[in-house]
Motif scaffolding. Structure first.
Motif, PDB file in Angstrom:
ATOM      1  N   GLY A   1       3.830 -16.460 -19.998  1.00 14.18           N
ATOM      2  CA  GLY A   1       3.253 -15.283 -20.644  1.00 14.18           C
ATOM      3  C   GLY A   1       3.399 -14.026 -19.819  1.00 14.18           C
ATOM      4  N   VAL A   2       3.361 -12.893 -20.491  1.00 14.83           N
ATOM      5  CA  VAL A   2       3.275 -11.602 -19.811  1.00 14.83           C
ATOM      6  C   VAL A   2       1.956 -10.957 -20.211  1.00 14.83           C
ATOM      7  CG1 VAL A   2       4.254  -9.302 -19.461  1.00 14.83           C
ATOM      8  CG2 VAL A   2       5.757 -11.237 -19.924  1.00 14.83           C
ATOM      9  N   TYR A   3       1.215 -10.486 -19.218  1.00 18.15           N
ATOM     10  CA  TYR A   3      -0.059  -9.817 -19.433  1.00 18.15           C
ATOM     11  C   TYR A   3       0.195  -8.329 -19.233  1.00 18.15           C
ATOM     12  CZ  TYR A   3      -5.008  -8.710 -18.338  1.00 18.15           C
ATOM     13  OH  TYR A   3      -6.271  -8.196 -18.310  1.00 18.15           O
TER      14      TYR A   3
ATOM     15  N   GLY B   1       3.354 -19.973 -15.630  1.00 17.50           N
ATOM     16  CA  GLY B   1       3.364 -18.655 -15.001  1.00 17.50           C
ATOM     17  C   GLY B   1       3.856 -17.564 -15.908  1.00 17.50           C
ATOM     18  N   GLY B   2       4.151 -16.450 -15.317  1.00 15.11           N
ATOM     19  CA  GLY B   2       4.556 -15.327 -16.129  1.00 15.11           C
ATOM     20  C   GLY B   2       4.601 -14.069 -15.319  1.00 15.11           C
ATOM     21  N   ASP B   3       4.281 -12.976 -15.968  1.00 14.94           N
ATOM     22  CA  ASP B   3       4.469 -11.692 -15.315  1.00 14.94           C
ATOM     23  C   ASP B   3       3.376 -10.734 -15.775  1.00 14.94           C
ATOM     24  OD1 ASP B   3       5.685  -9.867 -13.668  1.00 14.94           O
ATOM     25  OD2 ASP B   3       7.579  -9.835 -14.771  1.00 14.94           O
ATOM     26  N   LEU B   4       3.337  -9.597 -15.110  1.00  9.01           N
ATOM     27  CA  LEU B   4       2.406  -8.537 -15.470  1.00  9.01           C
ATOM     28  C   LEU B   4       3.220  -7.306 -15.835  1.00  9.01           C
ATOM     29  CD1 LEU B   4      -0.006  -8.960 -12.438  1.00  9.01           C
ATOM     30  CD2 LEU B   4      -0.424  -9.740 -14.773  1.00  9.01           C
ATOM     31  N   ASP B   5       2.672  -6.489 -16.698  1.00  8.93           N
ATOM     32  CA  ASP B   5       3.384  -5.280 -17.082  1.00  8.93           C
ATOM     33  C   ASP B   5       2.359  -4.180 -17.328  1.00  8.93           C
ATOM     34  OD1 ASP B   5       5.701  -3.766 -17.978  1.00  8.93           O
ATOM     35  OD2 ASP B   5       4.895  -3.973 -19.999  1.00  8.93           O
TER      36      ASP B   5
END
Lengths: 286, 286
Positions: B73-75, B105-109
């Motif tokens: 996911g991206v938050y 996991g993922g990323d932040l934006d």
């Protein structure tokens, strides 16, 4: 909390986090979100946006040393103009074709700001992580840095066609696969070389000393500060990797892009020409 | 151009598009984007947002009859509050655990509007598509419809805790796997039962006649218009599938959730109690 602190928290909570892509068996998967205000300057065509957004995810797959299998995307915009959507999808299809992956569709989302989410998948039994660098090795980069900085300059100068062309990079999937088994650690340069070196330093527990004059700078990047911008601007999608010096020649022979040694793996600290290289570059969310 | 017309265009350009998830070999993959103004009413906790966003992607995997392997996911948010990010990730981890998948996991934006992108992966050698329904079969749904409509009511009534609880649905991955090989066509009900029926009708080249009294409505949904809302509100994540009537009993025996026959597959048209059932429901982007 800045992005990196928050990402550290995600790493603490999620065992598998902390690399360019997550690993699920022999599959690697990555997801990215790009949006107008920070990622697509005025003048960026929807074709380029599709290419670049999907390309950014494919670059994460490349950084794991995996072959790219496919990608999906969400096109978020206030309205869905036929030509815009079609151009975006064609860009996504074309960048996938460039690296022999399949763009297999996606979704649309009504969104005030033009926002794109992309995910890419790859396959490898032996993903290359960020933590395998060791002292005595060298650090090298594929291609040339500063391409996106040059694109920004072209957008500002009104040379939109050239800017879009520079924005449509080739994800280094072929190079990533060829470096798998040769590179001890690898990641992409999407946050800039300086930040990549700091991240590899942290995860591998080593240092780096790079030589400014050795850094390959994209021909399109001009100006007195081109070395600094090539080093810190980021938004490029080259691979940064470590490998034993005797592995460089065979790696070059296996690669379809230039591989340039830019420095040495040291015990600690990140320096350029012997001076501390600041951990700065592009942090999404700042 | 409305979302469905644009999606049709995507289908035309991308061979593999047009189902709940895309198929790459034996892997299915889906990507979704949710955001504050349309998907997370005031009062939605970040834990619920993580659960629901990742759950929506897992529901697409379920609709293909695949086992869920993992999600990322991206938050995206204007700032990254520690508690918020942690709650989101915990929600994502917990919904994955519920269906034996891994959140990797993922990323932040940095994003002005709270926006979440999620992708989920699954595995099956025999994905269930939307185009296999045929006349003489019956159409059935898992669980009960109207849960999200009831959640909205609870948010409006200020019962935030109950609303969040209703928003955290269990993706029907187990049911999807059990229905694989039994269902001739399947999709999830995320745009509402009415729209799902119209979509299955279009892709399979059949019609449906459903019986209003047979539609399973979630206990939490109250009011005189509960049948209409259960049928058209959408944002539920049940499975809608077709199967031969003699397959219903064995399917029920294999499922861990109720499977309710709501009508018959006919030659053409979508009707409820003999009257035309309008193709309306939740269209993202309207």
């Amino acid at each position: 909390m800045d992005e990196r602190v928050a990402l550290g928290l995600v790493d603490d909570l999620v065992d598998a986090a902390g690399d360019d892509a997550a690993v699920l068996g022999e599959t690697v998967v990555t997801i990215d979100m790009l949006h107008e205000t920070t990622d697509f300057p005025a003048g960026t065509t929807r074709y380029t946006a599709g290419w670049r957004a999907v390309g950014a995810s494919l670059s994460d797959v490349a950084a794991m040393g995996a072959s790219a299998t496919g990608a999906v995307g969400v096109y978020g915009a206030p309205s869905f103009d036929t030509d815009d959507v079609e151009a975006f999808v064609r860009g996504a299809l074309d960048v996938c074709e460039r690296v022999s992956a399949e763009y297999v569709g996606g979704d649309l989302d009504g969104h005030d700001e033009f926002t794109v989410a992309t995910a890419a998948l790859g396959e490898t039994p032996t993903p290359v992580s960020r933590d395998g660098a060791s002292g005595g090795e060298v650090v090298a980069v594929t291609g040339a840095l500063g391409r996106s900085a040059a694109a920004l300059d072209a957008f500002e100068a009104g040379d939109t066609e050239r800017a879009n062309e520079l924005f449509r990079f080739t994800p280094r999937v072929g190079a990533g696969v060829a470096l798998n088994g040769r590179a001890s650690a690898m990641m992409d340069s999407s946050d800039g070389l300086a930040r990549s070196l700091h991240q590899l330093s942290e995860t591998s527990g080593v240092g780096f000393d790079v030589e400014g004059a050795a850094i390959p700078i994209h021909d399109a990047l001009r100006g007195e500060d081109r070395l600094a911008r090539a080093t810190t601007f980021g938004e490029d999608f080259e691979l940064v990797c470590t490998l034993p010096s005797e592995g460089v020649a065979p790696a070059r022979a296996a690669l379809d892009v230039p591989l340039t040694v830019v420095g040495d793996v040291t015990e600690a600290g990140v320096t350029m020409d012997g001076e501390a290289l600041a951990d700065r570059g592009y942090t999404h969310g700042e």
